[in-house]
Design a protein around this motif. Structure first.
Motif, PDB file in Angstrom:
ATOM      1  N   LEU A 230       0.850  -1.185   0.000  1.00  0.00           N
ATOM      2  CA  LEU A 230       0.000   0.000   0.000  1.00  0.00           C
ATOM      3  C   LEU A 230       0.887   1.237   0.000  1.00  0.00           C
ATOM      4  CD1 LEU A 230      -2.610   1.456   0.016  1.00  0.00           C
ATOM      5  CD2 LEU A 230      -2.850   1.045   2.461  1.00  0.00           C
ATOM      6  N   GLY A 231       1.182   1.721  -1.192  1.00  0.00           N
ATOM      7  CA  GLY A 231       1.866   3.002  -1.322  1.00  0.00           C
ATOM      8  C   GLY A 231       0.837   4.102  -1.410  1.00  0.00           C
ATOM      9  N   ARG A 232       1.311   5.317  -1.559  1.00  0.00           N
ATOM     10  CA  ARG A 232       0.393   6.433  -1.710  1.00  0.00           C
ATOM     11  C   ARG A 232       0.912   7.350  -2.805  1.00  0.00           C
ATOM     12  NH1 ARG A 232       2.061  11.133   0.259  1.00  0.00           N
ATOM     13  NH2 ARG A 232      -0.045  11.963   0.404  1.00  0.00           N
ATOM     14  N   SER A 233      -0.011   7.992  -3.471  1.00  0.00           N
ATOM     15  CA  SER A 233       0.352   8.919  -4.533  1.00  0.00           C
ATOM     16  C   SER A 233       0.489  10.314  -3.955  1.00  0.00           C
ATOM     17  CB  SER A 233      -0.725   8.916  -5.616  1.00  0.00           C
ATOM     18  OG  SER A 233      -0.431   9.847  -6.620  1.00  0.00           O
ATOM     19  N   PRO A 234       1.485  11.096  -4.365  1.00  0.00           N
ATOM     20  CA  PRO A 234       1.609  12.470  -3.874  1.00  0.00           C
ATOM     21  C   PRO A 234       0.314  13.236  -4.079  1.00  0.00           C
ATOM     22  CG  PRO A 234       3.543  11.864  -5.144  1.00  0.00           C
ATOM     23  CD  PRO A 234       2.554  10.744  -5.310  1.00  0.00           C
ATOM     24  N   LEU A 246      -6.886   2.991  -4.899  1.00  0.00           N
ATOM     25  CA  LEU A 246      -6.083   2.224  -5.856  1.00  0.00           C
ATOM     26  C   LEU A 246      -6.929   1.853  -7.077  1.00  0.00           C
ATOM     27  CD1 LEU A 246      -3.948  -0.208  -3.664  1.00  0.00           C
ATOM     28  CD2 LEU A 246      -3.100   1.640  -5.088  1.00  0.00           C
ATOM     29  N   PRO A 247      -7.501   2.834  -7.759  1.00  0.00           N
ATOM     30  CA  PRO A 247      -8.497   2.533  -8.793  1.00  0.00           C
ATOM     31  C   PRO A 247      -7.969   1.730  -9.967  1.00  0.00           C
ATOM     32  CG  PRO A 247      -7.851   4.846  -8.884  1.00  0.00           C
ATOM     33  CD  PRO A 247      -7.264   4.292  -7.631  1.00  0.00           C
ATOM     34  N   LEU A 248      -6.659   1.798 -10.247  1.00  0.00           N
ATOM     35  CA  LEU A 248      -6.137   1.081 -11.406  1.00  0.00           C
ATOM     36  C   LEU A 248      -5.601  -0.305 -11.069  1.00  0.00           C
ATOM     37  CD1 LEU A 248      -4.376   3.890 -13.463  1.00  0.00           C
ATOM     38  CD2 LEU A 248      -6.742   3.142 -13.473  1.00  0.00           C
ATOM     39  N   ALA A 249      -5.616  -0.668  -9.785  1.00  0.00           N
ATOM     40  CA  ALA A 249      -5.171  -2.007  -9.396  1.00  0.00           C
ATOM     41  C   ALA A 249      -6.264  -3.025  -9.705  1.00  0.00           C
ATOM     42  CB  ALA A 249      -4.826  -2.048  -7.913  1.00  0.00           C
ATOM     43  N   TRP A 490      -2.694   4.776  -8.381  1.00  0.00           N
ATOM     44  CA  TRP A 490      -3.603   5.771  -7.838  1.00  0.00           C
ATOM     45  C   TRP A 490      -4.076   6.751  -8.909  1.00  0.00           C
ATOM     46  CZ3 TRP A 490      -5.782   5.303  -3.313  1.00  0.00           C
ATOM     47  CH2 TRP A 490      -5.138   4.604  -2.281  1.00  0.00           C
ATOM     48  N   ALA A 491      -3.501   6.693 -10.098  1.00  0.00           N
ATOM     49  CA  ALA A 491      -3.735   7.727 -11.100  1.00  0.00           C
ATOM     50  C   ALA A 491      -5.209   7.802 -11.501  1.00  0.00           C
ATOM     51  CB  ALA A 491      -2.883   7.466 -12.331  1.00  0.00           C
ATOM     52  N   LYS A 528      -8.007  19.551 -17.144  1.00  0.00           N
ATOM     53  CA  LYS A 528      -7.932  18.219 -17.741  1.00  0.00           C
ATOM     54  C   LYS A 528      -7.697  17.124 -16.704  1.00  0.00           C
ATOM     55  CE  LYS A 528      -5.992  20.087 -22.042  1.00  0.00           C
ATOM     56  NZ  LYS A 528      -4.822  20.069 -22.963  1.00  0.00           N
ATOM     57  N   ARG A 529      -6.793  17.374 -15.798  1.00  0.00           N
ATOM     58  CA  ARG A 529      -6.352  16.319 -14.882  1.00  0.00           C
ATOM     59  C   ARG A 529      -7.302  16.204 -13.697  1.00  0.00           C
ATOM     60  NH1 ARG A 529      -2.453  16.689 -10.878  1.00  0.00           N
ATOM     61  NH2 ARG A 529      -2.040  18.809 -11.611  1.00  0.00           N
ATOM     62  N   VAL A 530      -7.875  15.007 -13.521  1.00  0.00           N
ATOM     63  CA  VAL A 530      -8.728  14.736 -12.370  1.00  0.00           C
ATOM     64  C   VAL A 530      -7.833  14.443 -11.172  1.00  0.00           C
ATOM     65  CG1 VAL A 530     -10.498  13.218 -11.412  1.00  0.00           C
ATOM     66  CG2 VAL A 530     -10.577  13.841 -13.826  1.00  0.00           C
ATOM     67  N   VAL A 531      -8.034  15.185 -10.077  1.00  0.00           N
ATOM     68  CA  VAL A 531      -7.178  15.024  -8.903  1.00  0.00           C
ATOM     69  C   VAL A 531      -7.912  14.396  -7.727  1.00  0.00           C
ATOM     70  CG1 VAL A 531      -5.639  16.907  -9.555  1.00  0.00           C
ATOM     71  CG2 VAL A 531      -7.673  17.399  -8.170  1.00  0.00           C
ATOM     72  N   GLY A 532      -9.195  14.134  -7.870  1.00  0.00           N
ATOM     73  CA  GLY A 532      -9.941  13.490  -6.797  1.00  0.00           C
ATOM     74  C   GLY A 532     -11.306  13.055  -7.279  1.00  0.00           C
ATOM     75  N   VAL A 533     -11.798  11.969  -6.705  1.00  0.00           N
ATOM     76  CA  VAL A 533     -13.115  11.452  -7.057  1.00  0.00           C
ATOM     77  C   VAL A 533     -13.865  11.174  -5.768  1.00  0.00           C
ATOM     78  CG1 VAL A 533     -14.412   9.633  -8.211  1.00  0.00           C
ATOM     79  CG2 VAL A 533     -12.223  10.386  -9.160  1.00  0.00           C
ATOM     80  N   LEU A 534     -15.064  11.726  -5.646  1.00  0.00           N
ATOM     81  CA  LEU A 534     -15.904  11.507  -4.471  1.00  0.00           C
ATOM     82  C   LEU A 534     -17.210  10.875  -4.939  1.00  0.00           C
ATOM     83  CD1 LEU A 534     -15.943  12.046  -1.396  1.00  0.00           C
ATOM     84  CD2 LEU A 534     -17.106  14.194  -1.875  1.00  0.00           C
ATOM     85  N   GLN A 535     -17.573   9.733  -4.335  1.00  0.00           N
ATOM     86  CA  GLN A 535     -18.758   9.009  -4.780  1.00  0.00           C
ATOM     87  C   GLN A 535     -19.709   8.625  -3.657  1.00  0.00           C
ATOM     88  OE1 GLN A 535     -16.363   6.047  -7.327  1.00  0.00           O
ATOM     89  NE2 GLN A 535     -18.249   6.325  -8.505  1.00  0.00           N
TER      90      GLN A 535
END
Length: 834
Positions: A230-234, A246-249, A490-491, A528-535
């Motif tokens: 479990l790493g983290r993205s800056p 970890l949406p891309l895992a 995390w991207a 362009k760049r999505v930096v967070g997703v809330l659902q």
């Protein structure tokens, strides 16, 4: 205090003592460095109390995502020590200032040249600074490379082993901190007699090491289900822990959900703590229940420990859920996490407090001994069930034990994680092959009947491929070196090509990614760049707190997100570009709508939204108040936002309080009666979904006064009904389905008096013909058939003119018998059984 910390502080004191700076600013600078060194020492010592190894990934992770949901009551002592250390650090910094302003050692000025070397050495040998330079740099500061590491395997679809007709169901049991060392009979004789016996009945893996990034609960879950640390993205913060995780895992849950499995998680702690709930939501689990959801099923909801439910309350619920899932035709995964063996002292469940281990003086051993019995009871229940042949049971530690009351013994011996697989056709044997938590998921999948020899960085321990631990002699350093490349998991996608909304599937597609809506995308200044997703709700509050330099895209039903007007049931797209006050609202009418990148931020087909934050504050309030003159009179009107409804004027009496339009002079005068609003959501059908909310009122022999049913377990799971009845007065009913952080109150009120506040199930209040309460009760979600039939008989015997008031809480239809459904139907209610 460790010698390295003492030595570091000593070198710093010596460096300050032999130097007499000529300028005050230089003395102040070095005193500040001394303060920072003392603070770092305090952080290191407190961290070491928890981890046993100072500042590590677990410390950095929890500091970055927040500690909401932690069992703080368990750590009052160390919290007090932290305050004392903070005061001592301040005193140390002041002492260095005092020391630098005086020449206590009559040495040659040339000795002052050694000061920089001493101060650098003080920082260099400090274990805290060493941790920040290594773990901190790799874990926090390194940027994602954009490319996944060599050896990372991402299966596209689950494939069955040839000849497998039906894959196994899976029960995953994470036993908190229950590492293999506790099973050593020489160290702890008869500590775990039942589970030691189980080891002889299944596949017992004895070489599971703990690698970096897997040494705390959610990290152990990620490692064992996704094959990655479990790493983290800056830039990832606690807000991210409530959105995609970890949406891309590709993890075990993703693969099994694609294979048609139903996945449930049940844990006694807060599911939101450290992002556990978000992890399971992101990776295939359809039902996630933690402390807030499960405590309502306790006979005494206050009977919890600092972290959550005791295991003797949780595990019987897990056994019951297993029985429910096993009766269905669908394959399933049931995952649970225990709590009783949590460091530092554990929590002994009441059911085994009369089962002491030894002289009973060591609390963590008491908790472990109790868990032996409770866990074995769950395993026995599953293996003795008619569905045992179709089920694989995996018992594992989530991570090795952190510092506790027996750490001095554990640290003197080789330590491994527990990993035991049990099942009707699992041949008992011991597997001594070295591996790690990375290898658990592919190993389990292969035994379930899937041909998946590798997942992430993990490899099937029963297969022939070399695993990460075997491949790298220095596996700890090798894994930490992969944090930057694994950060790519995390991207989030970007909006360069806009987005597509599918109203039938209720999904938003951004590039190759799909998000169920409602969804709030936070967007960087480049648009362009999505930096967070809330659902998971809380959108309005999140938007009012959103920095101006961050844009947003909010896709939801218009009844919830329309800042101006919006059609009921239609989908609205609400956007605001970074740095802009002006936003846009667009109602989407077609089944599939493509929105280009340019249209997101300036859409001529949409409505401009001036003063977005002011509109959001109005939306959060639920409505607005307008005053106007008409003829010679003045009027006040309560206007609800889209998706909301006016309920009543607070503080007003009589039937007029339920009218949204009030004549100022006649009704209001100079008094300020604020309007009350609530969600105005009605289900399309009279058939309740899982955890729908239902309120209803009827008079026996006269018919229904009102009835409201909400959709299922979403932010819309609220129903409200308020009215005036002559001879009775003001009646106000409110129901909720699932656990909602906002709007969670449920009640049946008469005037200002709350007659009943249902906790779970169906709240029932009956008033006689004069409006006096005859009885009030909550028909529990888990009531017996006899109780359901008794309620039906009681309702059927009510004389004419009596008023029946109903408000639900949680899942209320589960135990309702045909007799009760018929009794409700005779009262005139439209609610139908599923």
């Amino acid at each position: 205090m460790s010698l390295s910390v003492v030595g570091s502080l000593g070198l710093f004191v010596l460096g300050c003592a032999i130097w007499s700076p000529r300028r005050r600013w230089s003395a102040g600078l070095f005193a500040l460095l001394g303060l920072l060194l003392a603070l770092l020492s305090s952080i290191h010592l407190v961290s070491d109390w928890f981890t046993g190894q100072g500042i590590d990934e677990s410390v950095l992770y929890h500091l970055s995502v927040g500690l909401a949901g932690a069992g703080f009551a368990e750590y009052l002592g160390i919290m007090g020590l932290a305050v004392i250390l903070l005061l001592l650090s301040t005193l140390f910094g002041w002492g260095m200032w005092w020391l630098l302003r005086r020449s206590l050692l009559p040495l040659s000025p040339w000795w002052g040249l050694a000061t920089p070397l001493l101060l650098l050495s003080a920082w260099g040998i400090h274990p805290g600074s060493q941790a920040l330079m290594t773990v901190g740099h790799q874990y926090v500061l390194a940027s994602p490379t954009g490319e996944l590491p060599e050896g990372y395997v991402q299966p596209s679809t689950p494939v069955l082993v040839k000849g497998t007709a039906r894959p196994k169901n899976l029960v995953l049991i994470y036993a908190e901190s229950l590492e293999r060392t506790y099973f050593d009979e020489e160290l702890f004789p008869e500590l775990l007699p039942r589970l030691n016996g189980r080891q002889q009945q299944g596949l017992n893996f004895t070489g599971i090491d703990q690698l970096p990034g897997m040494g705390w609960t959610v990290a152990g879950m990620v490692g064992s289900q996704c094959g990655v640390p479990l790493g983290r993205s800056p830039g990832w913060t606690g807000e991210g822990a409530r959105s995609e995780f970890l949406p891309l895992a590709v993890c075990l849950g993703d693969l099994l959900a694609d294979a048609g499995y139903v996945l449930h998680y049940m844990g006694g702690a807060e599911s939101g703590f450290a992002g556990k709930g978000s992890f399971y939501r992101t990776h295939g689990y359809s039902r996630i229940e933690g402390l807030e959801e499960l405590r309502q099923r306790l006979d005494d909801p206050a009977d919890v420990n600092a972290w959550g439910l005791y295991d003797d309350a949780l595990l019987p619920m897990v056994a019951e859920r297993f029985d429910e899932l096993a009766e269905r035709d669908e394959p399933f995964v049931l995952t649970t996490l225990t709590l009783d063996t949590h460091h530092p002292e554990g929590h002994v469940s009441a059911s085994c407090r009369e089962m002491p281990y030894g002289d009973g003086s060591n609390p963590i051993l008491q908790a472990v001994h109790c868990s032996d019995w409770l866990l074995d009871e769950l395993v026995k229940h599953i293996l003795n069930s008619p569905h045992a042949e179709d089920t694989l049971v995996v018992l594992m530690s989530d991570h090795m034990a952190m510092r506790n009351t027996v750490s001095d013994v554990l640290d003197q011996h080789p330590r491994r994680n527990l990993f035991l697989i049990l099942g009707a056709d699992v041949a008992p044997r011991q597997v001594a092959r070295h591996g790690s938590q990375l290898d658990i998921a592919p190993t389990v999948l292969s035994l379930m009947g899937f041909d998946i020899p590798a997942l992430g960085l993990g490899r099937d321990l029963l297969g022939e491929e070399v695993n990460f631990h075997e491949q790298h002699q220095g596996s700890h350093d090798a894994l930490r070196a992969l944090y930057p490349s694994l950060g790519s998991l995390w991207a989030y996608p970007d909006l360069s090509r806009g987005l597509q909304v599918d109203s039938q599937q209720q999904q938003v597609m951004v590039g190759s990614r799909r998000f169920d809506y409602p969804v709030l995308l936070q967007v960087a200044p480049d648009g362009k760049r999505v930096v967070g997703v809330l659902q998971q709700g809380g959108f309005r509050q999140a938007l009012t707190q959103l920095p101006d330099e961050t844009g947003f895209v909010w896709i939801d039903a218009c009844r919830r997100n329309a800042l101006l007007s919006g059609g009921a049931g239609a989908i609205c797209l609400v956007t605001r570009a970074a740095g802009e006050a002006l936003g846009w609202q667009r109602q989407l009418t077609s089944h599939m709508t493509q929105v280009s990148a340019g249209e997101l931020w300036s859409d001529e087909s949409g409505e401009p939204l001036p003063e977005v934050k002011e509109l959001l504050r109005r939306l959060e309030a639920g409505g607005s108040l307008q005053e106007h003159s008409e003829g010679e009179g003045r009027w006040r009107v309560a206007i609800a936002n889209p998706g909301m409804a006016f309920i009543r004027w607070q503080g007003m009496s009589g039937a007029a309080q339920f009218s949204a339009r009030q004549r100022w002079e006649e009704r209001l005068g100079d008094a300020a009666f604020p309007p009350e609003f609530d969600l105005a959501v009605v289900a399309d059908s009279a058939v309740p979904a899982f955890r729908s909310a239902w309120v209803a009122a009827a008079v026996v022999g006269e018919g229904v006064i009102g009835e409201r049913l909400s959709p299922g377990d979403t932010v819309d799971s609220v129903a409200r009904l308020a009215f005036w009845r002559e001879g009775v007065g003001a009646v106000d009913l409110r129901a909720t389905g699932g656990f909602l952080p906002e709007n969670s109150s449920r009640f049946i009120r008469l005037g200002d008096e709350t007659l009943l506040a249902p906790e779970r199930g169906l709240g029932v209040v009956v008033l006689d013909a004069q409006g006096e309460q005859l009885f009030g009760m909550t028909y529990d979600t888990y009531a017996s058939e006899a109780e359901s039939n008794a309620l039906a008989e009681r309702l059927g015997a009510l004389p004419g003119g009596y008023t029946v008031l109903l408000a639900s809480g949680d899942e209320f239809t589960r135990a309702m018998t045909p007799a009760l459904w018929q009794a409700l139907g005779r009262l005139g209610f439209a609610l139908e059984a599923r």
